[in-house]
Scaffold this motif. Structure first.
Motif, PDB file in Angstrom:
ATOM      1  N   GLU A 109       0.744  -1.257  -0.071  1.00  0.00           N
ATOM      2  CA  GLU A 109      -0.122  -0.048   0.148  1.00  0.00           C
ATOM      3  C   GLU A 109       0.859   1.390   0.029  1.00  0.00           C
ATOM      4  O   GLU A 109       0.394   2.110  -0.648  1.00  0.00           O
ATOM      5  CB  GLU A 109      -1.048  -0.153   1.207  1.00  0.00           C
ATOM      6  N   LEU A 110       2.128   1.206   0.598  1.00  0.00           N
ATOM      7  CA  LEU A 110       2.926   2.423   0.811  1.00  0.00           C
ATOM      8  C   LEU A 110       3.304   2.800  -0.470  1.00  0.00           C
ATOM      9  O   LEU A 110       3.700   3.923  -0.917  1.00  0.00           O
ATOM     10  CB  LEU A 110       4.025   2.288   1.681  1.00  0.00           C
ATOM     11  N   HIS A 111       3.385   1.921  -1.613  1.00  0.00           N
ATOM     12  CA  HIS A 111       3.859   2.303  -2.881  1.00  0.00           C
ATOM     13  C   HIS A 111       2.895   3.213  -3.612  1.00  0.00           C
ATOM     14  O   HIS A 111       3.435   3.793  -4.359  1.00  0.00           O
ATOM     15  CB  HIS A 111       3.900   0.839  -3.847  1.00  0.00           C
ATOM     16  N   ARG A 112       1.717   3.344  -3.304  1.00  0.00           N
ATOM     17  CA  ARG A 112       0.650   4.267  -3.811  1.00  0.00           C
ATOM     18  C   ARG A 112       1.342   5.682  -3.694  1.00  0.00           C
ATOM     19  O   ARG A 112       0.831   6.650  -4.533  1.00  0.00           O
ATOM     20  CB  ARG A 112      -0.714   4.200  -3.034  1.00  0.00           C
ATOM     21  N   GLU A 113       1.889   6.049  -2.465  1.00  0.00           N
ATOM     22  CA  GLU A 113       2.264   7.479  -2.304  1.00  0.00           C
ATOM     23  C   GLU A 113       3.136   7.977  -3.103  1.00  0.00           C
ATOM     24  O   GLU A 113       3.136   9.127  -3.971  1.00  0.00           O
ATOM     25  CB  GLU A 113       2.928   7.520  -1.038  1.00  0.00           C
ATOM     26  N   TRP A 114       4.366   7.237  -3.718  1.00  0.00           N
ATOM     27  CA  TRP A 114       5.231   7.713  -4.628  1.00  0.00           C
ATOM     28  C   TRP A 114       4.560   7.656  -6.073  1.00  0.00           C
ATOM     29  O   TRP A 114       4.967   8.432  -7.023  1.00  0.00           O
ATOM     30  CB  TRP A 114       6.727   7.093  -4.419  1.00  0.00           C
ATOM     31  N   ILE A 115       3.908   6.744  -6.340  1.00  0.00           N
ATOM     32  CA  ILE A 115       3.131   6.345  -7.514  1.00  0.00           C
ATOM     33  C   ILE A 115       2.035   7.516  -7.775  1.00  0.00           C
ATOM     34  O   ILE A 115       2.330   8.348  -9.019  1.00  0.00           O
ATOM     35  CB  ILE A 115       2.451   4.967  -7.603  1.00  0.00           C
ATOM     36  N   HIS A 116       1.478   8.016  -6.841  1.00  0.00           N
ATOM     37  CA  HIS A 116       0.458   9.093  -6.971  1.00  0.00           C
ATOM     38  C   HIS A 116       1.279  10.360  -7.576  1.00  0.00           C
ATOM     39  O   HIS A 116       0.840  10.815  -8.341  1.00  0.00           O
ATOM     40  CB  HIS A 116      -0.118   9.271  -5.796  1.00  0.00           C
ATOM     41  N   THR A 117       2.388  10.734  -6.605  1.00  0.00           N
ATOM     42  CA  THR A 117       3.197  11.985  -7.024  1.00  0.00           C
ATOM     43  C   THR A 117       3.888  11.862  -8.328  1.00  0.00           C
ATOM     44  O   THR A 117       3.747  12.727  -9.171  1.00  0.00           O
ATOM     45  CB  THR A 117       4.308  12.168  -5.758  1.00  0.00           C
ATOM     46  N   LEU A 118       4.351  10.776  -8.693  1.00  0.00           N
ATOM     47  CA  LEU A 118       5.047  10.487 -10.039  1.00  0.00           C
ATOM     48  C   LEU A 118       4.182  10.688 -10.938  1.00  0.00           C
ATOM     49  O   LEU A 118       4.506  11.299 -12.157  1.00  0.00           O
ATOM     50  CB  LEU A 118       5.805   9.104  -9.952  1.00  0.00           C
ATOM     51  N   LEU A 119       2.949  10.104 -10.902  1.00  0.00           N
ATOM     52  CA  LEU A 119       2.173  10.273 -12.070  1.00  0.00           C
ATOM     53  C   LEU A 119       1.534  11.705 -12.232  1.00  0.00           C
ATOM     54  O   LEU A 119       1.600  12.065 -13.398  1.00  0.00           O
ATOM     55  CB  LEU A 119       0.732   9.504 -11.874  1.00  0.00           C
ATOM     56  N   ALA A 120       1.040  12.232 -11.219  1.00  0.00           N
ATOM     57  CA  ALA A 120       0.288  13.699 -11.097  1.00  0.00           C
ATOM     58  C   ALA A 120       1.399  14.848 -11.758  1.00  0.00           C
ATOM     59  O   ALA A 120       1.123  15.715 -12.283  1.00  0.00           O
ATOM     60  CB  ALA A 120      -0.038  13.919  -9.802  1.00  0.00           C
ATOM     61  N   ASP A 121       2.768  14.609 -11.176  1.00  0.00           N
ATOM     62  CA  ASP A 121       3.723  15.699 -11.026  1.00  0.00           C
ATOM     63  C   ASP A 121       4.711  15.550 -12.416  1.00  0.00           C
ATOM     64  O   ASP A 121       5.360  16.556 -12.852  1.00  0.00           O
ATOM     65  CB  ASP A 121       4.413  15.891  -9.951  1.00  0.00           C
ATOM     66  N   TYR A 122       4.819  14.224 -12.805  1.00  0.00           N
ATOM     67  CA  TYR A 122       5.919  13.836 -13.584  1.00  0.00           C
ATOM     68  C   TYR A 122       5.347  13.319 -15.121  1.00  0.00           C
ATOM     69  O   TYR A 122       5.533  13.975 -16.203  1.00  0.00           O
ATOM     70  CB  TYR A 122       7.009  12.963 -13.154  1.00  0.00           C
ATOM     71  N   TYR A 123       4.596  12.102 -14.949  1.00  0.00           N
ATOM     72  CA  TYR A 123       4.039  11.585 -16.146  1.00  0.00           C
ATOM     73  C   TYR A 123       2.865  12.433 -16.719  1.00  0.00           C
ATOM     74  O   TYR A 123       2.931  12.493 -18.113  1.00  0.00           O
ATOM     75  CB  TYR A 123       3.804  10.384 -15.789  1.00  0.00           C
ATOM     76  N   ASP A 124       2.055  12.963 -16.131  1.00  0.00           N
ATOM     77  CA  ASP A 124       1.065  13.666 -16.723  1.00  0.00           C
ATOM     78  C   ASP A 124       1.337  14.985 -17.387  1.00  0.00           C
ATOM     79  O   ASP A 124       0.861  15.031 -18.478  1.00  0.00           O
ATOM     80  CB  ASP A 124      -0.137  13.932 -15.718  1.00  0.00           C
ATOM     81  N   PRO A 125       2.177  15.841 -17.059  1.00  0.00           N
ATOM     82  CA  PRO A 125       2.961  16.902 -17.788  1.00  0.00           C
ATOM     83  C   PRO A 125       3.415  16.478 -18.949  1.00  0.00           C
ATOM     84  O   PRO A 125       3.223  17.171 -20.291  1.00  0.00           O
ATOM     85  CB  PRO A 125       3.552  17.615 -16.922  1.00  0.00           C
ATOM     86  N   MET A 126       4.266  15.235 -18.897  1.00  0.00           N
ATOM     87  CA  MET A 126       4.922  14.873 -20.180  1.00  0.00           C
ATOM     88  C   MET A 126       4.168  14.566 -21.211  1.00  0.00           C
ATOM     89  O   MET A 126       4.025  14.688 -22.286  1.00  0.00           O
ATOM     90  CB  MET A 126       5.698  13.775 -19.948  1.00  0.00           C
ATOM     91  N   TYR A 127       2.815  13.792 -20.536  1.00  0.00           N
ATOM     92  CA  TYR A 127       1.821  13.140 -21.719  1.00  0.00           C
ATOM     93  C   TYR A 127       1.044  14.379 -22.163  1.00  0.00           C
ATOM     94  O   TYR A 127       0.683  14.458 -23.711  1.00  0.00           O
ATOM     95  CB  TYR A 127       0.687  12.380 -20.660  1.00  0.00           C
ATOM     96  N   ASP A 128       0.715  15.752 -21.527  1.00  0.00           N
ATOM     97  CA  ASP A 128       0.014  16.817 -22.103  1.00  0.00           C
ATOM     98  C   ASP A 128       1.056  17.484 -23.167  1.00  0.00           C
ATOM     99  O   ASP A 128       0.353  17.864 -24.133  1.00  0.00           O
ATOM    100  CB  ASP A 128      -0.307  17.912 -20.978  1.00  0.00           C
ATOM    101  N   TYR A 129       2.347  17.323 -23.047  1.00  0.00           N
ATOM    102  CA  TYR A 129       3.262  17.920 -23.926  1.00  0.00           C
ATOM    103  C   TYR A 129       3.026  17.148 -25.243  1.00  0.00           C
ATOM    104  O   TYR A 129       3.046  17.606 -26.424  1.00  0.00           O
ATOM    105  CB  TYR A 129       4.413  18.084 -23.533  1.00  0.00           C
ATOM    106  N   MET A 130       3.167  15.624 -25.222  1.00  0.00           N
ATOM    107  CA  MET A 130       3.166  14.849 -26.126  1.00  0.00           C
ATOM    108  C   MET A 130       1.854  15.018 -26.864  1.00  0.00           C
ATOM    109  O   MET A 130       1.975  15.128 -28.184  1.00  0.00           O
ATOM    110  CB  MET A 130       3.408  13.321 -25.770  1.00  0.00           C
ATOM    111  N   MET A 131       0.582  15.110 -26.398  1.00  0.00           N
ATOM    112  CA  MET A 131      -0.431  15.138 -26.922  1.00  0.00           C
ATOM    113  C   MET A 131      -0.367  16.592 -27.905  1.00  0.00           C
ATOM    114  O   MET A 131      -1.076  16.478 -28.856  1.00  0.00           O
ATOM    115  CB  MET A 131      -1.672  15.036 -25.997  1.00  0.00           C
ATOM    116  N   SER A 132      -0.100  17.368 -27.248  1.00  0.00           N
ATOM    117  CA  SER A 132       0.016  18.701 -27.978  1.00  0.00           C
ATOM    118  C   SER A 132       0.653  18.619 -29.549  1.00  0.00           C
ATOM    119  O   SER A 132       0.540  19.454 -30.298  1.00  0.00           O
ATOM    120  CB  SER A 132       0.794  19.927 -27.344  1.00  0.00           C
ATOM    121  N   LYS A 133       1.687  17.412 -29.533  1.00  0.00           N
ATOM    122  CA  LYS A 133       2.145  17.345 -30.654  1.00  0.00           C
ATOM    123  C   LYS A 133       1.502  16.447 -31.651  1.00  0.00           C
ATOM    124  O   LYS A 133       1.924  16.156 -32.870  1.00  0.00           O
ATOM    125  CB  LYS A 133       3.555  16.874 -30.371  1.00  0.00           C
ATOM    126  N   ARG A 134       0.450  15.823 -31.330  1.00  0.00           N
ATOM    127  CA  ARG A 134      -0.330  14.891 -32.221  1.00  0.00           C
ATOM    128  C   ARG A 134      -1.386  15.532 -32.919  1.00  0.00           C
ATOM    129  O   ARG A 134      -2.036  16.447 -32.547  1.00  0.00           O
ATOM    130  CB  ARG A 134      -0.863  13.735 -31.152  1.00  0.00           C
TER     131      ARG A 134
END
Length: 366
Positions: free
Chosen positions: A317-342
């Motif tokens: 269960e503790l893995h959820r903490e770092w995963i939550h932050t990583l998705l919201a603050d790291y991967y989601d902005p990368m995805y938004d940028y990538m989609m802007s190029k599609r």
């Protein structure tokens, strides 16, 4: 006796068994899915024969080869070929160019009463054929691109569709910094060969479109062909939208629980968690510069704490903490940028279940 063949398309469309008699070092650099390597000469023998050929010519090299592969060594290799042929009577054999090594193997097998046809042109001709077909398929096949943020379980949707090619499966990698899997990745050549064959089979099925997951130029260390990179950016899109909490759960399953099972298969129960921990911490360190020093330190500490608790009682269960932050603050902005190029039009957008239903309904009516 069946004739030797130049019908490379038939070989790959129908998964015809292939006996590769090149040296192991050649096989490791590039091979075809399902091919079996039972070499006529091993790496050391190949090296010696190559030197002899350069210094003394072909006949001297042939004589040396016959000397090196004789007696018990010859008998052992013959037995291995015969066993393979008994299990794969519809197969073909090949060497690098379809020349001396495959012809020698063919002749030796014929002495043992086995008529073994070979692939004319050998590995080189088949590889050239696949590269040509790969570019033709990319240029002519209609694609649809499945998009979605990290943790939307795009790959689960992909593998459930008959008209889809699982690029991450071919690359044996989950497609992110945390995507490494036990067993490593195929060579670039092996990846290209497998991708070409997958697209050839899609073309033969004549689907209205081939479904691919949206990928960047690299899946781990496997490089997508430039032409495919360009096509992914412009083809019609189907977009999965899932809540952050849903994506945390999928990421926990795909990056923690799933890999742990794979590590258990490779290393056993005791070492599996250690291997998983080292892989996750290494992945976190690989993106340190992009995360920034403070955020990296915080996430790494959370990951270390989660691994420590997991080691004590198996609780993840503790893995959820770092995963939550990583998705919201790291991967989601990368995805938004990538989609802007599609550039491709959006054909459908919805939850994972809605997207699956959309795809299944179209498959049933096409």
């Amino acid at each position: 006796m069946r004739d030797n063949t130049r019908d490379y398309l038939d070989l790959f469309l129908n998964d015809i068994p292939l006996l590769d008699v090149r040296a192991p070092v050649e096989f490791s650099k590039g091979a075809f899915p399902g091919a079996t390597n039972l070499a006529l000469i091993n790496d050391d023998e190949r090296h010696q024969i190559g030197i002899c050929y350069k210094q003394q010519g072909q006949q001297a090299a042939i004589d040396l080869g016959n000397k090196l592969v004789s007696g018990a060594e010859r008998d052992a290799r013959m037995q291995a070929w015969q066993d393979w042929w008994q299990a794969n009577p519809e197969g073909y054999l090949y060497c690098f160019r379809g020349g001396l090594r495959s012809q020698t193997t063919q002749a030796w097998l014929q002495e043992a009463g086995i008529d073994a046809p070979l692939v004319t042109g050998g590995y080189k001709a088949m590889r050239t054929f696949l590269l040509e077909q790969l570019e033709q398929c990319i240029a002519t096949l209609p694609f649809e691109i499945l998009c979605g943020r990290t943790g939307c379980a795009k790959t689960r949707v992909i593998v459930a569709q008959p008209n889809a090619v699982d690029l991450e499966g071919l690359a044996h990698h989950r497609g992110s910094a945390f995507g490494r899997r036990p067993g490593g990745q195929p060579s670039q050549i092996d990846f290209e060969n497998a991708l070409a064959i997958a697209l050839i089979k899609m073309r033969a099925q004549q689907y209205p479109a081939v479904l691919l997951e949206d990928e960047s130029k690299l899946i781990g260390r496997c490089h997508l062909p430039f032409s495919l990179q360009d096509k992914i950016k412009s083809q019609p899109r189907i977009i999965i939208n899932e809540s952050l909490e849903s994506r945390v759960q999928v990421t926990l399953e795909d990056y923690v629980a799933g890999p742990l099972q794979e590590y258990r298969q490779h290393f056993g129960d005791q070492e599996a968690l250690q291997q998983l921990g080292e892989a996750l911490l290494s992945a976190m360190d690989r993106i340190k510069r992009r995360l920034g020093g403070l955020r990296h330190q915080q996430l790494r500490q959370q990951l270390e704490e989660a691994l420590a608790v997991q080691a004590i009682n198996g609780d993840t269960e503790l893995h959820r903490e770092w995963i939550h932050t990583l998705l919201a603050d790291y991967y989601d902005p990368m995805y938004d940028y990538m989609m802007s190029k599609r550039e491709g039009e959006v054909l459908f957008e919805g939850s994972r279940d809605e997207v699956s239903a959309f795809l299944n309904e179209r498959a049933a009516t096409s």
